[in-house]
Design a protein around this motif. Structure first.
Motif, PDB file in Angstrom:
ATOM      1  N   SER A 170       0.854  -1.183   0.000  1.00  0.00           N
ATOM      2  CA  SER A 170       0.000   0.000   0.000  1.00  0.00           C
ATOM      3  C   SER A 170       0.894   1.239   0.000  1.00  0.00           C
ATOM      4  CB  SER A 170      -0.904   0.011   1.231  1.00  0.00           C
ATOM      5  OG  SER A 170      -0.122   0.201   2.404  1.00  0.00           O
ATOM      6  N   THR A 171       0.326   2.397  -0.285  1.00  0.00           N
ATOM      7  CA  THR A 171       1.129   3.622  -0.259  1.00  0.00           C
ATOM      8  C   THR A 171       1.667   3.892   1.144  1.00  0.00           C
ATOM      9  OG1 THR A 171      -0.916   4.900   0.001  1.00  0.00           O
ATOM     10  CG2 THR A 171      -0.012   4.705  -2.226  1.00  0.00           C
ATOM     11  N   SER A 219      10.611  12.794 -10.759  1.00  0.00           N
ATOM     12  CA  SER A 219       9.918  13.733  -9.884  1.00  0.00           C
ATOM     13  C   SER A 219      10.926  14.676  -9.231  1.00  0.00           C
ATOM     14  CB  SER A 219       9.140  12.989  -8.794  1.00  0.00           C
ATOM     15  OG  SER A 219      10.042  12.378  -7.879  1.00  0.00           O
ATOM     16  N   HIS A 269       0.012   1.545  -8.222  1.00  0.00           N
ATOM     17  CA  HIS A 269      -0.382   2.868  -7.729  1.00  0.00           C
ATOM     18  C   HIS A 269      -0.580   3.853  -8.881  1.00  0.00           C
ATOM     19  CE1 HIS A 269       1.706   1.697  -3.689  1.00  0.00           C
ATOM     20  NE2 HIS A 269       0.582   1.036  -3.908  1.00  0.00           N
ATOM     21  N   MET A 270       0.213   3.715  -9.951  1.00  0.00           N
ATOM     22  CA  MET A 270      -0.002   4.547 -11.136  1.00  0.00           C
ATOM     23  C   MET A 270      -1.396   4.295 -11.716  1.00  0.00           C
ATOM     24  SD  MET A 270       2.691   6.468 -12.242  1.00  0.00           S
ATOM     25  CE  MET A 270       2.761   6.418 -14.023  1.00  0.00           C
ATOM     26  N   ASP A 306      -3.965   3.091 -10.099  1.00  0.00           N
ATOM     27  CA  ASP A 306      -4.941   3.603  -9.128  1.00  0.00           C
ATOM     28  C   ASP A 306      -5.181   5.096  -9.292  1.00  0.00           C
ATOM     29  OD1 ASP A 306      -5.564   1.230  -7.895  1.00  0.00           O
ATOM     30  OD2 ASP A 306      -4.113   1.454  -6.275  1.00  0.00           O
ATOM     31  N   HIS A 307      -4.146   5.815  -9.715  1.00  0.00           N
ATOM     32  CA  HIS A 307      -4.253   7.271  -9.826  1.00  0.00           C
ATOM     33  C   HIS A 307      -4.572   7.721 -11.252  1.00  0.00           C
ATOM     34  CE1 HIS A 307      -2.343   7.052  -5.856  1.00  0.00           C
ATOM     35  NE2 HIS A 307      -2.852   8.249  -5.665  1.00  0.00           N
ATOM     36  N   GLY A 308      -5.041   6.795 -12.083  1.00  0.00           N
ATOM     37  CA  GLY A 308      -5.601   7.189 -13.360  1.00  0.00           C
ATOM     38  C   GLY A 308      -4.734   6.981 -14.582  1.00  0.00           C
ATOM     39  N   SER A 320      -5.314  -3.252  -8.964  1.00  0.00           N
ATOM     40  CA  SER A 320      -5.716  -1.860  -8.802  1.00  0.00           C
ATOM     41  C   SER A 320      -6.978  -1.750  -7.953  1.00  0.00           C
ATOM     42  CB  SER A 320      -5.957  -1.221 -10.170  1.00  0.00           C
ATOM     43  OG  SER A 320      -6.566   0.043 -10.029  1.00  0.00           O
ATOM     44  N   ARG A 356      -8.652   0.946  -7.558  1.00  0.00           N
ATOM     45  CA  ARG A 356      -9.603   1.784  -8.317  1.00  0.00           C
ATOM     46  C   ARG A 356     -10.463   0.912  -9.215  1.00  0.00           C
ATOM     47  NH1 ARG A 356      -9.358   4.562 -13.412  1.00  0.00           N
ATOM     48  NH2 ARG A 356      -7.208   3.882 -13.712  1.00  0.00           N
TER      49      ARG A 356
END
Length: 294
Positions: free
Chosen positions: A105-106, A169, A237-238, A240-242, A267, A269
């Protein structure tokens, strides 16, 4: 360097195998020789059979690990020593390619990174997670691969020797700067070896493994965490975030889109978007005493 090892390395280079594959094959051949305490050119297919059974029955290795060992011995006997063996003389185990991997998890990723015992391990973990690169790709990273103008990281020799770029990043850029400035000695690698006998080399993948293992222990995470776990977590996670699957496929360097589709199973999401069968019609929630034991 023995004459046989030299021939193996030359044949690997001639066929343009990646450095990671070369390292894995040389290590596998060395372990095979150590098991019988004889040079591999004095051994044959029956010894290979015995060794494969040893890996499966006694060491209880996963099929994927056994396959790497056998692929190395196939290369040695068929390509280097030119033995007239058939491929069935050195069989590869059947491997289930697309098992659902474990992801963090994050919050677990944050705990893992915060638990890193030193600056180098923290930077290794952050780089693995923020770029999704493989551990061998991280070991081969050089400062000139960091493009601060375009905010990308170039991976010139990915799996199959395919180059790709991944986003960089600002947080990872600052971490890499802080880490690189702290180095007591630089040798052209982003993560140089600290061993005096390997002064001109990068870190080995054992260092990356240890960074994961030690940080996992300190964070109190009970899931089995290895370098590839952070790659799986990055992709999940990528998604999950769209991020769309084709984008993730490019970032991971997957040639086969089916390798990327496994993350649909992970995912949250996508899982939350799936309707519950019970919610498709009204089912009254009943309350009352527990049934008597029969």
């Amino acid at each position: 360097m023995t004459q046989l090892r030299k021939k193996v390395l030359e044949e690997l280079e001639r066929r343009n195998y990646s450095q990671a594959t070369a390292n894995a094959y040389v290590a596998a051949i060395r372990r095979f020789a150590e098991y019988f305490r004889r040079s591999p050119d004095q051994l044959g297919s029956e010894h290979v059979r015995q060794y494969q059974l040893h890996l499966v029955q006694e060491r209880k290795l996963e099929p994927k690990s056994v396959m790497v060992q056998m692929a190395a011995l196939r290369f040695l006997y068929l390509k280097v020593l030119r033995r007239s063996y058939s491929r069935d003389d050195i069989p590869l185990p059947r491997v289930s390619r697309r098992r659902i991997p474990i992801v963090l998890s994050t919050d677990e990723v944050r705990r893992l990174i915060d638990a890193a015992p030193n600056l180098r391990y923290r930077t290794i973990l952050m780089t693995l997670y923020d770029t999704g690169m493989r551990r061998a790709e991280l070991c081969q990273l050089r400062p000139e691969h960091i493009d601060k103008e375009r905010m990308t990281v170039r991976i010139p020799h990915g799996k199959g020797d395919k180059a790709r770029e991944v986003p960089l990043s600002l947080q990872l850029l600052e971490q890499l700067r802080t880490y690189y400035r702290s180095l007591p000695r630089r040798n052209g690698w982003m993560f140089p070896s600290l061993a005096s006998k390997r002064a001109n080399d990068p870190i080995t993948d054992k260092v990356v493994w240890h960074a994961c293992h030690e940080s996992t222990r300190r964070a109190g995470i009970t899931k089995p965490v290895h370098p590839h776990t952070l790659r799986h977590s990055f992709a999940t996670h990528m998604l999950d975030h769209g991020a769309e699957l084709p984008v993730i496929q490019v970032l991971l360097g997957h040639e086969d889109p089916r390798d990327t589709m496994i993350y649909l199973h992970l995912s949250t999401r996508k899982l939350k978007a799936a309707p519950s069968p019970l919610e498709m019609f009204d089912v009254a929630t009943q309350s009352g005493p527990e049934p008597a034991a029969s």
